[in-house]
Scaffold this motif. Structure first.
Motif, PDB file in Angstrom:
ATOM      1  N   SER A 228       8.120  20.195 -32.596  1.00 60.02           N
ATOM      2  CA  SER A 228       7.480  18.901 -32.832  1.00 60.02           C
ATOM      3  C   SER A 228       7.586  17.972 -31.635  1.00 60.02           C
ATOM      4  CB  SER A 228       8.109  18.202 -34.043  1.00 60.02           C
ATOM      5  OG  SER A 228       7.904  18.958 -35.200  1.00 60.02           O
ATOM      6  N   LEU A 229       8.538  18.247 -30.744  1.00 59.22           N
ATOM      7  CA  LEU A 229       8.781  17.392 -29.594  1.00 59.22           C
ATOM      8  C   LEU A 229       9.082  18.282 -28.393  1.00 59.22           C
ATOM      9  CD1 LEU A 229       9.382  14.392 -28.636  1.00 59.22           C
ATOM     10  CD2 LEU A 229      11.763  14.901 -29.123  1.00 59.22           C
ATOM     11  N   ARG A 230       8.580  17.884 -27.254  1.00 59.05           N
ATOM     12  CA  ARG A 230       8.894  18.580 -26.006  1.00 59.05           C
ATOM     13  C   ARG A 230       9.727  17.635 -25.150  1.00 59.05           C
ATOM     14  NH1 ARG A 230       2.827  19.544 -25.568  1.00 59.05           N
ATOM     15  NH2 ARG A 230       3.132  17.478 -24.712  1.00 59.05           N
ATOM     16  N   LEU A 231      10.604  18.210 -24.360  1.00 61.20           N
ATOM     17  CA  LEU A 231      11.423  17.375 -23.480  1.00 61.20           C
ATOM     18  C   LEU A 231      10.542  16.525 -22.565  1.00 61.20           C
ATOM     19  CD1 LEU A 231      14.386  19.717 -22.466  1.00 61.20           C
ATOM     20  CD2 LEU A 231      14.471  17.661 -23.880  1.00 61.20           C
ATOM     21  N   THR A 232       9.400  17.057 -22.191  1.00 65.10           N
ATOM     22  CA  THR A 232       8.490  16.312 -21.320  1.00 65.10           C
ATOM     23  C   THR A 232       7.851  15.126 -22.032  1.00 65.10           C
ATOM     24  OG1 THR A 232       6.712  17.870 -21.842  1.00 65.10           O
ATOM     25  CG2 THR A 232       8.002  18.286 -19.837  1.00 65.10           C
TER      26      THR A 232
ATOM     27  N   LEU B 208      15.406  11.071 -21.007  1.00 63.49           N
ATOM     28  CA  LEU B 208      15.781  12.457 -20.733  1.00 63.49           C
ATOM     29  C   LEU B 208      17.058  12.513 -19.899  1.00 63.49           C
ATOM     30  CD1 LEU B 208      15.115  15.416 -21.015  1.00 63.49           C
ATOM     31  CD2 LEU B 208      13.590  15.197 -19.055  1.00 63.49           C
ATOM     32  N   GLU B 209      17.161  11.632 -18.923  1.00 65.11           N
ATOM     33  CA  GLU B 209      18.366  11.591 -18.093  1.00 65.11           C
ATOM     34  C   GLU B 209      19.601  11.247 -18.931  1.00 65.11           C
ATOM     35  OE1 GLU B 209      20.197   9.127 -14.304  1.00 65.11           O
ATOM     36  OE2 GLU B 209      18.035   9.085 -14.662  1.00 65.11           O
ATOM     37  N   LYS B 210      19.492  10.256 -19.795  1.00 64.63           N
ATOM     38  CA  LYS B 210      20.627   9.870 -20.645  1.00 64.63           C
ATOM     39  C   LYS B 210      20.992  10.992 -21.616  1.00 64.63           C
ATOM     40  CE  LYS B 210      19.856   4.902 -20.465  1.00 64.63           C
ATOM     41  NZ  LYS B 210      20.951   4.576 -19.581  1.00 64.63           N
TER      42      LYS B 210
ATOM     43  N   ILE C 198      16.774  14.829 -32.150  1.00 65.45           N
ATOM     44  CA  ILE C 198      15.963  15.235 -30.996  1.00 65.45           C
ATOM     45  C   ILE C 198      16.036  16.748 -30.818  1.00 65.45           C
ATOM     46  CG2 ILE C 198      15.798  15.124 -28.471  1.00 65.45           C
ATOM     47  CD1 ILE C 198      16.658  12.121 -28.761  1.00 65.45           C
ATOM     48  N   ASP C 199      17.243  17.312 -30.908  1.00 63.02           N
ATOM     49  CA  ASP C 199      17.390  18.765 -30.789  1.00 63.02           C
ATOM     50  C   ASP C 199      16.590  19.496 -31.864  1.00 63.02           C
ATOM     51  OD1 ASP C 199      19.032  18.590 -28.572  1.00 63.02           O
ATOM     52  OD2 ASP C 199      20.893  18.807 -29.713  1.00 63.02           O
TER      53      ASP C 199
ATOM     54  N   LEU D 144       9.594  12.908 -23.556  1.00 61.40           N
ATOM     55  CA  LEU D 144      10.544  11.813 -23.420  1.00 61.40           C
ATOM     56  C   LEU D 144      10.370  11.104 -22.082  1.00 61.40           C
ATOM     57  CD1 LEU D 144      13.739  13.630 -24.732  1.00 61.40           C
ATOM     58  CD2 LEU D 144      12.332  11.977 -25.963  1.00 61.40           C
ATOM     59  N   PRO D 145      10.553   9.798 -22.071  1.00 66.78           N
ATOM     60  CA  PRO D 145      10.531   9.092 -20.783  1.00 66.78           C
ATOM     61  C   PRO D 145      11.661   9.612 -19.892  1.00 66.78           C
ATOM     62  CG  PRO D 145      10.580   7.538 -22.632  1.00 66.78           C
ATOM     63  CD  PRO D 145      10.794   8.901 -23.191  1.00 66.78           C
ATOM     64  N   PRO D 146      11.463   9.591 -18.588  1.00 69.24           N
ATOM     65  CA  PRO D 146      12.487  10.130 -17.676  1.00 69.24           C
ATOM     66  C   PRO D 146      13.872   9.527 -17.893  1.00 69.24           C
ATOM     67  CG  PRO D 146      10.483   9.606 -16.466  1.00 69.24           C
ATOM     68  CD  PRO D 146      10.287   9.111 -17.868  1.00 69.24           C
TER      69      PRO D 146
END
Length: 73
Positions: free
Chosen positions: A35-39, A46-48, A27-28, A41-43
């Protein structure tokens, strides 16, 4: 004496721990290369992820016996 089922469950648990770290690193890497934005990810995910990063940072800080700003060496 542990049963085969107990040993298998423990083996899977051990593998899961290592695999979770691989997923965090993936993910990092995806975020770092755009290629991926934190937004994306489902909430809950993201929390986990944030909880794990925070826990790993606390562990790192607890194990850091010599502060970075120490000019001893």
């Amino acid at each position: 004496m542990a049963s085969d089922r107990d040993r298998i469950k423990q083996d899977l648990s051990d593998l899961d721990s290592g695999f979770i770290r691989v997923l965090e690193d993936l993910i990092d890497a995806l975020i770092n290369n755009g290629s991926l934005r934190l937004t994306d990810l489902p909430p809950q995910a993201l929390e986990k992820l944030n909880q794990r990063k925070s826990a790993r940072q606390r562990l790192h800080d607890a194990l850091d016996l010599i502060p970075d700003d120490d000019d001893t060496f």
